[in-house]
Design a protein around this motif. Sequence first.
Motif, PDB file in Angstrom:
ATOM      1  N   ALA A  67       0.913  -1.201   0.121  1.00 53.53           N
ATOM      2  CA  ALA A  67       0.085   0.123   0.008  1.00 53.53           C
ATOM      3  C   ALA A  67       1.077   1.233   0.085  1.00 53.53           C
ATOM      4  O   ALA A  67       2.194   1.399   0.421  1.00 53.53           O
ATOM      5  N   GLU A  68       0.483   2.249  -0.484  1.00 53.56           N
ATOM      6  CA  GLU A  68       1.312   3.508  -0.367  1.00 53.56           C
ATOM      7  C   GLU A  68       1.577   3.826   0.774  1.00 53.56           C
ATOM      8  O   GLU A  68       0.735   3.905   1.801  1.00 53.56           O
ATOM      9  N   SER A  69       2.880   4.367   1.162  1.00 53.02           N
ATOM     10  CA  SER A  69       3.499   4.540   2.285  1.00 53.02           C
ATOM     11  C   SER A  69       4.665   5.314   2.472  1.00 53.02           C
ATOM     12  O   SER A  69       5.342   5.263   1.336  1.00 53.02           O
ATOM     13  N   TYR A  70       4.897   5.773   3.607  1.00 53.28           N
ATOM     14  CA  TYR A  70       6.465   6.431   3.721  1.00 53.28           C
ATOM     15  C   TYR A  70       7.302   5.413   4.213  1.00 53.28           C
ATOM     16  O   TYR A  70       7.047   4.666   4.880  1.00 53.28           O
ATOM     17  N   VAL A  71       8.583   5.464   3.598  1.00 53.24           N
ATOM     18  CA  VAL A  71       9.578   4.418   4.027  1.00 53.24           C
ATOM     19  C   VAL A  71      10.975   5.170   4.233  1.00 53.24           C
ATOM     20  O   VAL A  71      11.262   6.200   3.478  1.00 53.24           O
ATOM     21  N   ALA A  72      11.759   4.887   5.172  1.00 52.17           N
ATOM     22  CA  ALA A  72      12.911   5.590   5.453  1.00 52.17           C
ATOM     23  C   ALA A  72      14.092   4.579   5.787  1.00 52.17           C
ATOM     24  O   ALA A  72      13.582   3.470   6.327  1.00 52.17           O
ATOM     25  N   VAL A  73      15.291   4.886   5.402  1.00 55.15           N
ATOM     26  CA  VAL A  73      16.461   4.091   5.750  1.00 55.15           C
ATOM     27  C   VAL A  73      17.093   5.072   6.783  1.00 55.15           C
ATOM     28  O   VAL A  73      17.371   6.124   6.946  1.00 55.15           O
ATOM     29  N   THR A  74      16.932   4.524   8.157  1.00 57.55           N
ATOM     30  CA  THR A  74      17.546   5.093   9.169  1.00 57.55           C
ATOM     31  C   THR A  74      18.836   4.768   9.890  1.00 57.55           C
ATOM     32  O   THR A  74      19.189   3.579   9.730  1.00 57.55           O
ATOM     33  N   VAL A  75      19.664   5.688  10.144  1.00 54.51           N
ATOM     34  CA  VAL A  75      21.056   5.256  10.557  1.00 54.51           C
ATOM     35  C   VAL A  75      21.132   5.990  12.116  1.00 54.51           C
ATOM     36  O   VAL A  75      20.885   7.299  12.416  1.00 54.51           O
ATOM     37  N   GLU A  76      21.530   5.037  12.874  1.00 58.95           N
ATOM     38  CA  GLU A  76      21.673   5.336  14.342  1.00 58.95           C
ATOM     39  C   GLU A  76      23.117   5.135  14.748  1.00 58.95           C
ATOM     40  O   GLU A  76      24.133   4.368  14.067  1.00 58.95           O
ATOM     41  N   GLY A  77      23.626   6.142  15.700  1.00 62.78           N
ATOM     42  CA  GLY A  77      25.204   6.210  15.896  1.00 62.78           C
ATOM     43  C   GLY A  77      25.486   7.525  16.407  1.00 62.78           C
ATOM     44  O   GLY A  77      24.632   8.306  16.428  1.00 62.78           O
ATOM     45  N   PRO A  78      26.878   7.602  16.959  1.00 61.95           N
ATOM     46  CA  PRO A  78      27.155   8.968  17.376  1.00 61.95           C
ATOM     47  C   PRO A  78      27.106  10.108  16.359  1.00 61.95           C
ATOM     48  O   PRO A  78      27.317   9.869  15.088  1.00 61.95           O
ATOM     49  N   ALA A  79      26.251  11.096  16.797  1.00 64.39           N
ATOM     50  CA  ALA A  79      26.244  12.224  16.029  1.00 64.39           C
ATOM     51  C   ALA A  79      25.330  11.948  14.899  1.00 64.39           C
ATOM     52  O   ALA A  79      25.078  12.834  13.838  1.00 64.39           O
ATOM     53  N   ALA A  80      24.592  10.865  14.546  1.00 67.15           N
ATOM     54  CA  ALA A  80      23.679  10.467  13.459  1.00 67.15           C
ATOM     55  C   ALA A  80      22.544   9.621  13.772  1.00 67.15           C
ATOM     56  O   ALA A  80      21.722   9.147  13.096  1.00 67.15           O
ATOM     57  N   SER A  81      22.251   9.681  15.185  1.00 70.93           N
ATOM     58  CA  SER A  81      20.983   8.978  15.658  1.00 70.93           C
ATOM     59  C   SER A  81      19.806   9.421  15.126  1.00 70.93           C
ATOM     60  O   SER A  81      19.404  10.578  15.061  1.00 70.93           O
ATOM     61  N   SER A  83      18.754   9.553  12.022  1.00 73.08           N
ATOM     62  CA  SER A  83      19.031  10.240  10.880  1.00 73.08           C
ATOM     63  C   SER A  83      18.354   9.507   9.833  1.00 73.08           C
ATOM     64  O   SER A  83      18.615   8.074   9.687  1.00 73.08           O
ATOM     65  N   ASP A  84      17.803   9.941   8.979  1.00 76.61           N
ATOM     66  CA  ASP A  84      17.097   9.509   7.892  1.00 76.61           C
ATOM     67  C   ASP A  84      17.557   9.927   6.558  1.00 76.61           C
ATOM     68  O   ASP A  84      16.943  10.733   5.757  1.00 76.61           O
ATOM     69  N   PRO A  85      18.797   9.474   6.052  1.00 74.49           N
ATOM     70  CA  PRO A  85      19.364   9.789   4.692  1.00 74.49           C
ATOM     71  C   PRO A  85      18.719   9.544   3.554  1.00 74.49           C
ATOM     72  O   PRO A  85      18.709  10.226   2.371  1.00 74.49           O
ATOM     73  N   ALA A  86      17.836   8.496   3.601  1.00 77.71           N
ATOM     74  CA  ALA A  86      17.041   8.112   2.615  1.00 77.71           C
ATOM     75  C   ALA A  86      15.540   7.832   2.945  1.00 77.71           C
ATOM     76  O   ALA A  86      15.595   6.956   3.797  1.00 77.71           O
ATOM     77  N   SER A  87      14.793   8.567   2.122  1.00 77.73           N
ATOM     78  CA  SER A  87      13.362   8.222   2.478  1.00 77.73           C
ATOM     79  C   SER A  87      12.462   8.781   1.317  1.00 77.73           C
ATOM     80  O   SER A  87      12.915   9.689   0.495  1.00 77.73           O
ATOM     81  N   ALA A  88      11.207   8.579   1.337  1.00 72.96           N
ATOM     82  CA  ALA A  88      10.238   8.757   0.104  1.00 72.96           C
ATOM     83  C   ALA A  88       8.715   8.189   0.533  1.00 72.96           C
ATOM     84  O   ALA A  88       8.636   7.113   1.290  1.00 72.96           O
TER      85      ALA A  88
END
Length: 107
Positions: A67-81, A83-88
Amino acid sequence: LVNGDFSNNLNGWIVHGDAPINVAVYGTERHAVVTGRTQGWNGVRQVVQGVEVNAEYDVRCRVSLSAESYVAVTVEGPAASFSDPASATLAANAWTTVSGQFRAGSA
């Protein structure tokens, strides 16, 4: 990534949430298949070793949703907790490449 193409099933991947995850073959490619998600964040994840401080990294994945939806690649770590550098927001039943970049922070 360890086993980024799922050629060794889910070896190296961790279930994120309680949704069942399997590997399926479509044509010549293998994909993680997540069914019965109860939360939008349910899926697969992986702990990546050897990330260098202040280095820039590309992230990319191919995704198809029922179904249509939002998706994100999430990066966790120091100073990047978280963060969603890739999403659509993706249309239903269409394979889409989601990509982006992030810079690893210092510890």
